[in-house]
Structure formats: C-alpha cells, structure tokens
Design a protein around this motif. Sequence first.
Motif, PDB file in Angstrom:
ATOM      1  N   SER A 105       0.815  -1.211   0.000  1.00  0.00           N
ATOM      2  CA  SER A 105       0.000   0.000   0.000  1.00  0.00           C
ATOM      3  C   SER A 105       0.850   1.264   0.000  1.00  0.00           C
ATOM      4  CB  SER A 105      -0.933  -0.008   1.201  1.00  0.00           C
ATOM      5  OG  SER A 105      -0.162  -0.137   2.370  1.00  0.00           O
ATOM      6  N   ARG A 106       2.140   1.142  -0.189  1.00  0.00           N
ATOM      7  CA  ARG A 106       2.975   2.330  -0.241  1.00  0.00           C
ATOM      8  C   ARG A 106       4.099   2.082  -1.233  1.00  0.00           C
ATOM      9  NH1 ARG A 106       5.198   2.543   5.705  1.00  0.00           N
ATOM     10  NH2 ARG A 106       2.980   2.520   6.111  1.00  0.00           N
ATOM     11  N   SER A 107       4.728   3.180  -1.686  1.00  0.00           N
ATOM     12  CA  SER A 107       5.794   2.995  -2.662  1.00  0.00           C
ATOM     13  C   SER A 107       6.936   2.231  -1.990  1.00  0.00           C
ATOM     14  CB  SER A 107       6.274   4.338  -3.172  1.00  0.00           C
ATOM     15  OG  SER A 107       6.856   5.059  -2.111  1.00  0.00           O
ATOM     16  N   TRP A 108       7.712   1.537  -2.794  1.00  0.00           N
ATOM     17  CA  TRP A 108       8.631   0.543  -2.224  1.00  0.00           C
ATOM     18  C   TRP A 108       9.643   1.106  -1.236  1.00  0.00           C
ATOM     19  CZ3 TRP A 108      13.725   1.082  -2.890  1.00  0.00           C
ATOM     20  CH2 TRP A 108      14.162   1.871  -3.962  1.00  0.00           C
ATOM     21  N   PRO A 109      10.161   2.368  -1.384  1.00  0.00           N
ATOM     22  CA  PRO A 109      11.135   2.779  -0.367  1.00  0.00           C
ATOM     23  C   PRO A 109      10.507   2.913   1.015  1.00  0.00           C
ATOM     24  CG  PRO A 109      11.185   4.258  -2.267  1.00  0.00           C
ATOM     25  CD  PRO A 109       9.961   3.438  -2.392  1.00  0.00           C
ATOM     26  N   GLY A 110       9.204   3.115   1.034  1.00  0.00           N
ATOM     27  CA  GLY A 110       8.528   3.291   2.307  1.00  0.00           C
ATOM     28  C   GLY A 110       8.488   2.045   3.158  1.00  0.00           C
ATOM     29  N   PHE A 111       8.779   0.898   2.560  1.00  0.00           N
ATOM     30  CA  PHE A 111       8.718  -0.340   3.328  1.00  0.00           C
ATOM     31  C   PHE A 111      10.020  -0.621   4.066  1.00  0.00           C
ATOM     32  CE2 PHE A 111       8.816  -5.012   3.761  1.00  0.00           C
ATOM     33  CZ  PHE A 111       7.676  -5.149   4.530  1.00  0.00           C
ATOM     34  N   LEU A 112      11.064   0.109   3.702  1.00  0.00           N
ATOM     35  CA  LEU A 112      12.379  -0.167   4.277  1.00  0.00           C
ATOM     36  C   LEU A 112      12.397  -0.159   5.806  1.00  0.00           C
ATOM     37  CD1 LEU A 112      14.887  -0.976   2.875  1.00  0.00           C
ATOM     38  CD2 LEU A 112      15.632   1.388   2.850  1.00  0.00           C
ATOM     39  N   PRO A 113      11.816   0.878   6.463  1.00  0.00           N
ATOM     40  CA  PRO A 113      11.811   0.818   7.929  1.00  0.00           C
ATOM     41  C   PRO A 113      10.993  -0.349   8.473  1.00  0.00           C
ATOM     42  CG  PRO A 113      10.653   2.770   7.159  1.00  0.00           C
ATOM     43  CD  PRO A 113      11.328   2.179   5.988  1.00  0.00           C
ATOM     44  N   ASN A 114       9.988  -0.806   7.752  1.00  0.00           N
ATOM     45  CA  ASN A 114       9.192  -1.939   8.236  1.00  0.00           C
ATOM     46  C   ASN A 114      10.022  -3.207   8.317  1.00  0.00           C
ATOM     47  OD1 ASN A 114       7.282   0.020   7.346  1.00  0.00           O
ATOM     48  ND2 ASN A 114       5.741  -1.573   7.531  1.00  0.00           N
ATOM     49  N   ALA A 115      10.924  -3.362   7.338  1.00  0.00           N
ATOM     50  CA  ALA A 115      11.711  -4.591   7.283  1.00  0.00           C
ATOM     51  C   ALA A 115      12.452  -4.808   8.585  1.00  0.00           C
ATOM     52  CB  ALA A 115      12.687  -4.526   6.116  1.00  0.00           C
ATOM     53  N   ALA A 116      12.922  -3.713   9.186  1.00  0.00           N
ATOM     54  CA  ALA A 116      13.689  -3.850  10.421  1.00  0.00           C
ATOM     55  C   ALA A 116      12.815  -4.255  11.586  1.00  0.00           C
ATOM     56  CB  ALA A 116      14.385  -2.541  10.736  1.00  0.00           C
ATOM     57  N   ARG A 117      11.517  -4.030  11.463  1.00  0.00           N
ATOM     58  CA  ARG A 117      10.658  -4.220  12.621  1.00  0.00           C
ATOM     59  C   ARG A 117       9.982  -5.576  12.652  1.00  0.00           C
ATOM     60  NH1 ARG A 117      11.857   0.701  11.947  1.00  0.00           N
ATOM     61  NH2 ARG A 117      11.750   2.218  13.627  1.00  0.00           N
ATOM     62  N   MET A 118      10.257  -6.404  11.676  1.00  0.00           N
ATOM     63  CA  MET A 118       9.681  -7.746  11.734  1.00  0.00           C
ATOM     64  C   MET A 118      10.471  -8.601  12.701  1.00  0.00           C
ATOM     65  SD  MET A 118       8.405  -8.731   7.995  1.00  0.00           S
ATOM     66  CE  MET A 118       9.474  -7.671   7.091  1.00  0.00           C
ATOM     67  N   ASP A 119      11.759  -8.664  12.492  1.00  0.00           N
ATOM     68  CA  ASP A 119      12.625  -9.397  13.407  1.00  0.00           C
ATOM     69  C   ASP A 119      13.591  -8.387  13.985  1.00  0.00           C
ATOM     70  OD1 ASP A 119      14.425 -10.855  14.725  1.00  0.00           O
ATOM     71  OD2 ASP A 119      14.777 -12.331  13.149  1.00  0.00           O
ATOM     72  N   TYR A 120      13.305  -7.959  15.203  1.00  0.00           N
ATOM     73  CA  TYR A 120      14.115  -6.884  15.765  1.00  0.00           C
ATOM     74  C   TYR A 120      15.524  -7.340  16.118  1.00  0.00           C
ATOM     75  CZ  TYR A 120      12.012  -9.183  19.749  1.00  0.00           C
ATOM     76  OH  TYR A 120      11.563 -10.129  20.619  1.00  0.00           O
ATOM     77  N   LEU A 121      15.789  -8.654  16.050  1.00  0.00           N
ATOM     78  CA  LEU A 121      17.140  -9.102  16.361  1.00  0.00           C
ATOM     79  C   LEU A 121      17.984  -9.283  15.113  1.00  0.00           C
ATOM     80  CD1 LEU A 121      16.512 -11.645  19.193  1.00  0.00           C
ATOM     81  CD2 LEU A 121      17.332  -9.331  19.335  1.00  0.00           C
ATOM     82  N   ALA A 122      17.363  -9.202  13.948  1.00  0.00           N
ATOM     83  CA  ALA A 122      18.132  -9.361  12.731  1.00  0.00           C
ATOM     84  C   ALA A 122      17.749  -8.272  11.746  1.00  0.00           C
ATOM     85  CB  ALA A 122      17.902 -10.739  12.137  1.00  0.00           C
ATOM     86  N   SER A 123      17.613  -7.044  12.249  1.00  0.00           N
ATOM     87  CA  SER A 123      17.121  -5.940  11.412  1.00  0.00           C
ATOM     88  C   SER A 123      17.960  -5.772  10.161  1.00  0.00           C
ATOM     89  CB  SER A 123      17.167  -4.645  12.192  1.00  0.00           C
ATOM     90  OG  SER A 123      16.599  -4.811  13.441  1.00  0.00           O
ATOM     91  N   LEU A 124      19.276  -5.839  10.306  1.00  0.00           N
ATOM     92  CA  LEU A 124      20.130  -5.563   9.157  1.00  0.00           C
ATOM     93  C   LEU A 124      19.996  -6.655   8.106  1.00  0.00           C
ATOM     94  CD1 LEU A 124      23.189  -4.083  10.947  1.00  0.00           C
ATOM     95  CD2 LEU A 124      21.972  -3.035   9.071  1.00  0.00           C
ATOM     96  N   ILE A 125      19.787  -7.878   8.576  1.00  0.00           N
ATOM     97  CA  ILE A 125      19.647  -8.979   7.622  1.00  0.00           C
ATOM     98  C   ILE A 125      18.314  -8.843   6.892  1.00  0.00           C
ATOM     99  CG2 ILE A 125      19.454 -11.476   7.480  1.00  0.00           C
ATOM    100  CD1 ILE A 125      21.500 -11.422   9.885  1.00  0.00           C
ATOM    101  N   TYR A 126      17.304  -8.365   7.597  1.00  0.00           N
ATOM    102  CA  TYR A 126      16.020  -8.102   6.941  1.00  0.00           C
ATOM    103  C   TYR A 126      16.148  -6.950   5.956  1.00  0.00           C
ATOM    104  CZ  TYR A 126      12.925 -11.390   9.183  1.00  0.00           C
ATOM    105  OH  TYR A 126      12.298 -12.545   9.543  1.00  0.00           O
ATOM    106  N   ASN A 127      16.891  -5.908   6.345  1.00  0.00           N
ATOM    107  CA  ASN A 127      17.225  -4.813   5.426  1.00  0.00           C
ATOM    108  C   ASN A 127      17.856  -5.369   4.162  1.00  0.00           C
ATOM    109  OD1 ASN A 127      18.167  -1.652   6.781  1.00  0.00           O
ATOM    110  ND2 ASN A 127      16.631  -2.992   7.594  1.00  0.00           N
TER     111      ASN A 127
END
Lengths: 370, 326, 147
Positions: free
Chosen positions: A58-80
């Motif tokens: 529901s948002r342009s693709w760069p807007g999802f970047l911060p969400n990626a970090a919040r799925m697994d808060y222990l592996a944020s960079l790997i989700y990034n």
Amino acid sequence: MSTTPEFREHRYVLNMGPQHPSTHGVLRVILEMEGEYVMDPQPVLGYGHRMHEKMAESRSWPGFLPNAARMDYLASLIYNHGYVGVVERLAGIEATPRAEYIRVITSELNRLQSHLLWLGVLVLDLGAFTPIMYTFEDREKILDILEDVTGSRLTYCYMRVGGVVRDIDDKFIERTREYIKWQRSRMPMYDKLVTGNIIFRKRVEGIGEFTPDLARRYGLTGPVLRGTGVAYDIRRAEPYSVYPDFDFEIPTETGGDCLAAYLVRVREIEQSLRILEQALDRLPEGPFLAKVPKKIKLPAGDATYAVESPRGELVYHLTADGSEVPYRMKIRVPSFSNLSILPEVCRGMLLSDLCACMGSLDLVIPEIDR
Amino acid sequence: MTDSFLPPELLRILFAAICAIVVVFGNALVMGYLERKFAGRFQRRPGPMEVGWQGLLQLAVDGVKLVGKQLVIPRQADKVLYRIAPIVSFAPAVLPLLVIPFSPKLQGRDFDIGLIFILAVVAINVLAILIAGWGSNNKYSLLGAMRSVAQNVAYEIPMLLTLLSVILVTNTFSLKGIVAAQEGLWFILVMPVAFLIFFVATVAETNRAPFDLPEAESELTAGFMTEFSGMGFSLFFMAEYTYMFIACSLTVILFLGGWHGPPLPYAEYTSALWFFLKVYFLLIVMIWIRWTFPRVRFDQLLNFCWKYLVPFSLVHLLVTAVVLKI
Amino acid sequence: MKDYFAQIFTGGKSLLVGMMITLREFFRPVVTVQYPRERLPISPNYRGHTILVRDEEKPEKHRCISCKMCERECPSGCIGLQGEKREGVKGLVLVRYRLDFTKCSLCGTCVEVCPTDALDYSNEYRHVGFRREDFHYDLLAMVEEQK
C-alpha cells in the motif's frame, strides 16, 4: 486451536502466554496437560500482527524499508539486506562492491548479536540468570559499533538500494577487530560456564529430537535444521551478496535435539567472526552507494531473494506491476516454520522441556506474527 | 525476680521469642540486601545503589512498599486458605530460632529433642505451600505446590539419614550437646560426605536454585506465589529467608562446630559472632550457587535424590555405625 | 558402576568450574552505569529525531525552502509543513514544520531527499512525556530557539 473431541477427565488445559516469561513476547501456547506432561501444545499466533505484507502493498517501495527492520528486531540488518536485495534484483540494479562488503560485515555483526542474545535467553529459560548478563556485555560492544555507523541500536534502517547510507571508516574497522579478539577470548568462558555444565547438559541432551525428514516436512531451516545434520545454509546453498568470496564452514551436528541446535549456534559465532575478519581484510575501496536514479519504478514481473537470518531462511518475494507500489509482497520468515514443529516434537514432554525446546528454536514472535 | 508475677522461666522464653522475631526480620533484611548485592556483582552490576549508602536502605523501603500494598484476593480463590497460607508458612519459621544455640548462653531453651523439634516445625512449610497452591485456584500455583511436596518429601530422607550419622557419634538430640561434642574437631572433617549430602538436601528443602522448582519463574511464572501480593507475598519471602537461615544454622551446628572458633572475651555470649559468620558464609554460598546454575528438571531432581543422595547417605550411615562399633 | 562414579566426578567438577567463573566475574569491575546520574557518551552519528539545521553562512536562518519533498516521501506520514509567499522574499517562507514523533520510524528518508540539506538528526535519545502531544515537535520553533 485444537478441538479434541473426546473429553478426558484427567487432562486439563494450561494457558501459557501471551504473557509468560518464557514465551518471549506475545506468543500464546495452549497446553493440554496430564500432570506435568504436555500432551498437546497448540501455539496461537497473531497477537503482534501488524500486517507488514499488506503495508508493503500500500505504499511505494522505499517506504517499506523501515518496516523490514521491525519484523525481526534481532536481525534488522539482515532483513534490510533481504529487502534491498529483492528490489535490486527486480529493478536490475547492482550495488557497489564496497557496499556489498559493508552489508556482509554489518549483517554478520547483526547475526552475532542475535546469537549472543539467544545464548543468554536459552540459559535464562533453563533457570540460570547470570550468563545472559555476560552475553549482554558482549552484545553491547556490537551495538556500540553498529550505532556508530548506522545511527540506531536495534531497528536499523541502514541499507539502501545500490548501497548503504553511511560509509564505514577506519575507526569502525579497528573497533570491529578489537571486538573479534574480545569475542574469541570470551568463548572458552561460555564453554565452561554453560556448555560443560552438567545441569545444562542434562536439560538439553536428547530433548525435542527430530529427524531431517521431519524437519523437511515442516520446512525447518537455520540452526535447528543444521542440528539434524543437514548442511543447508543460504549463504552456501544459494549464495547472495559477496558470501562466495569467503572461506567459512557450515557447522552441523547430528543429534537433532536442543543440544545440537545449541552447539550449531555456538560454532556459528566462530564462523561469523571468521567471515568478519576476511571481509575487513579484503574491503575494497570505492563508493558506498551506486549511482541510482532518484525514483526507481519497479518493472513488471517478480523476483525472489533469500538470505540467511540467524533463525533460518528468510525469503522476500516481490511482484510488481510497473508502478512504484509493489503489487504483492510475500515474506517467508524462518521462525514461523520453526514454531510449527512444536506440537509434533513436544507431545508428551515435561513442561520444563517445552521451555527448553522453545528456547532452542530461538523464536522471535514479531517475526512470526509480522 | 521472685516477687515478679511471672515465673522467670516464662519471662526468659518471652524474651527469647521477641529476640527470635527480631532475628527473623533482621535476617530477612540482611539476606534480601546480600542477595541483591551479590547477584548484582555476579552479573557485573552494582545492585541496589539508590536508597541510602550503597543501597543499604533499599530493603527497608521495599518492606514499607509491600506493607502498603493492597492484598488482592482472586475472585475464584478459596478465601480462607488463601489468607492463612502465608501465615502458616511464616509462623513456624520463628519457632526453631528458640532452640538454636547461638552461643553457650544465647539459647531460648535447650530441648533434649531440639533437632527433632526443628525438623518437625520446618516441615509445616510444605503444608503452607500446598495450601497456597491450592487456595490460589491457579494452575501454575498448583503445579508449583505439587512439585514442592514431592521435592520436600524426597529430600527429607537423605537429610534425616545424614543426621543419624551425626547422632550416632554424639548420642544426643540436644543441639547444645551436638555443638559441645565438636569441641576441637568439627564433624565436617570427620564426615565431609555427610556434610555435602546434608548441604545439598538443605538447598533443595529451602527451594533454592538450582532446586527452586516450586517457583521456577521461567516455567511457572512464580509458582505457588503467583497470586500473592503485598504482605502475603512478603511473608512468604521472609519465611523463605528464615528457613534458609535455619537450614544453614543446622548445618553449622551439625558440621561446622556451631559457636566454636578462636577465643573471644566473654566467650559465653560473644562466640555467637563465630556462629553468625559461619551461617552467613553458607548463606552466601547458597546465593552464589543460585546465580550460577540452571535449574534442574523435576524428574532429574528426584532421580538425583533417590539414585545418588539416598544410597550415599545409607552407606555413610552404615560405615559410621560400623566404625563406631569397632 | 564405573559410569555412576565417573558422572558424579565430572558433574561435580563442571559445577565447581562454573562457580569459579562467576566468582571471577564477581571481582571484576561493574560494567553498568547508574543511568540518570551517569550517562555513557552517545555516538555523534546517533540518529534521533530530525531537526532543521542552521545555514553556516547565514546562522540566523535555516535552509528549508518549503518544497515539501520530505512530507511527500515520509513513509509514516509524520511530517506536516507549510510555507507561505511573502512580499519581497524570493521563494516560500516556512511558517510551520511539525514532526509527529509518535509515528516516526527514524528511517532517514526525509534527510536523504532534502534538496538543500536542511534536515539533520539530533542526538536526543531521551524522549519523555505524559501526553501524546508532547511528541509533536515543532522543528521551526526549535531552530529559532537555538539562536
């Protein structure tokens, strides 16, 4: 939730969670018990559901970047890493070599801190309060290093399509080298304090055993699968980024029990340190962000990108229809599959073993619910 | 004294009872502080630091807070049992202090069966935990209570068997007599195995980690104490520390020579110093153990008792008897 | 039978080794600090909430040209800014820049898209408030206060 048709008088239902010290978050497990024996554990998910996949659509693709970090808060960079990877693959962009190295370095640091936290928490679940404080001491060192380069301590938003936000400097390299030395010097201590401890051994040896076949049927990945003897690691099986450049092993054990998963993770710490050392030695010069157009339209089509998170295989599948907003985003998270085996392996075990079993699966609940 | 309307012996007991209560509260304060401070240092933290110098008054403040808290009684709980459980746990904790000889003169009353008296009174605590677990009407509490009963019944046996070894040597149940028999040679040097068995059994009897199964926070949240708040909780808390104190006092009396130590002036009273030093040394060891090890599993706990402690203490008893006969 | 005694021996030894480790750590210095009284130095690269930076050449002014790029790009929609046309001034004048920090996810998109580099991260990490409105920061007022 289980619907057991026959009423058994000697059984009772114990509701474990969503607030319980050893479910690590908002997982709820409904346990059908016979005395202290768990006869039928049924996990109930969704208490932390934030519809991340829908948000991606529901948002342009760069807007999802911060969400990626919040799925697994222990592996944020790997989700990034996974998310920028899938966008790059779809849009046909290549990150600069230096950026790829920086991504690997930060990802491995992230993996290390996740494993360190897990080590402490597993032992905490088994009732020892002190090791977690020691692992936190090590973990703080990683967080300090990462904070200096990414600007945050937990939910990083560091990677961008084509590269990373900020370049790493000599100070970062020096601090990381110091950290590698420190972590190596700490491992014998954990060996003696935790691995060798007879109480710990008795609590995890032979608990929650499963075969590679069962693991395959439930889609288990990560250290839990490697604990059954299958050397399946995305970094080797489906190499991404610059992982093929490095010389490292995929540790496996054959037990398939909690102890095997534990040993695999502890050995992975050493492997991550090895990758870090090599990456720091070979870090190429050059720009840390490729020249990319300001606005990137995602071409119609789809792409898949898999990365190895500390918990297993993480897959992003992105379908686009030519606009800036993704048409569909599917995220395959490792903890979800790893949790699914719980009712199968934990049937008939003691309540204490269930805690050990969940601890060794290394569940991160927001990742499951996402 | 003769014209006093109270007979002197009664007065003495009354005074001893007051002292015992003071010791209970004082011990809970000191132990609470030591536990948190030592736990902190084991974990590379400073522990409480805010209230008073080095956080010395922290426990007093916590006590005031707990007293001021509302007593929440769950709607489904058995109101009577829920209310009396903390009292049943706490009240018997004071009694053993009346018979413990802190020094040759500092003792409430020397019973001929002092040892049996202590063991009998301490056993009431199991009942209190069972009442608490049942009365709370919470499955976690009940599980904790069930574990507690099984554990205490099991560990009573090796404890009593090792006690018998000591009794065979001293030929008396009087605590004073047992300490007096160790003049010059502490029993720990004569029977170190018995000391180890007894100490392990006391750790299990007082529900301390690694045998803290009735509480087991990572499994049972807080075990039998899950539903308790305010003073109800703090009575359990104080009772736990008092039982630890009593258990360590017993260990000191039986194996570490009680009040014996380098001579002091007015030794009849001041040698209590040695007694307290030894007791607190053991208590600190208990804290040290707690903050080092993971918890054992329930079946392992019982296995350890039946497969290791009981056979060892039986053999020990036999050997002691044979040696004494020769 | 041999195993039985071997297990007692190795098990007991492992327990003693564990206790020695905690004892050693006991005598090592404390690693934590008493937070509100002592504070660890924070990295200058720390990314707190965004602030408007002042122009180096003209220190009384910020560099915002009210282009609303940040407002458009913000994935959480937490920026609200308004510029207005004024007599004798080229371009728009910023009259309001509101950051709703309760929604901000600290991704840094606004800082990256800003054409004049008017935004930067603050080093503030201690956000305390009793009401939601306490976190609705007015960046314009903040930059003017600094003068």
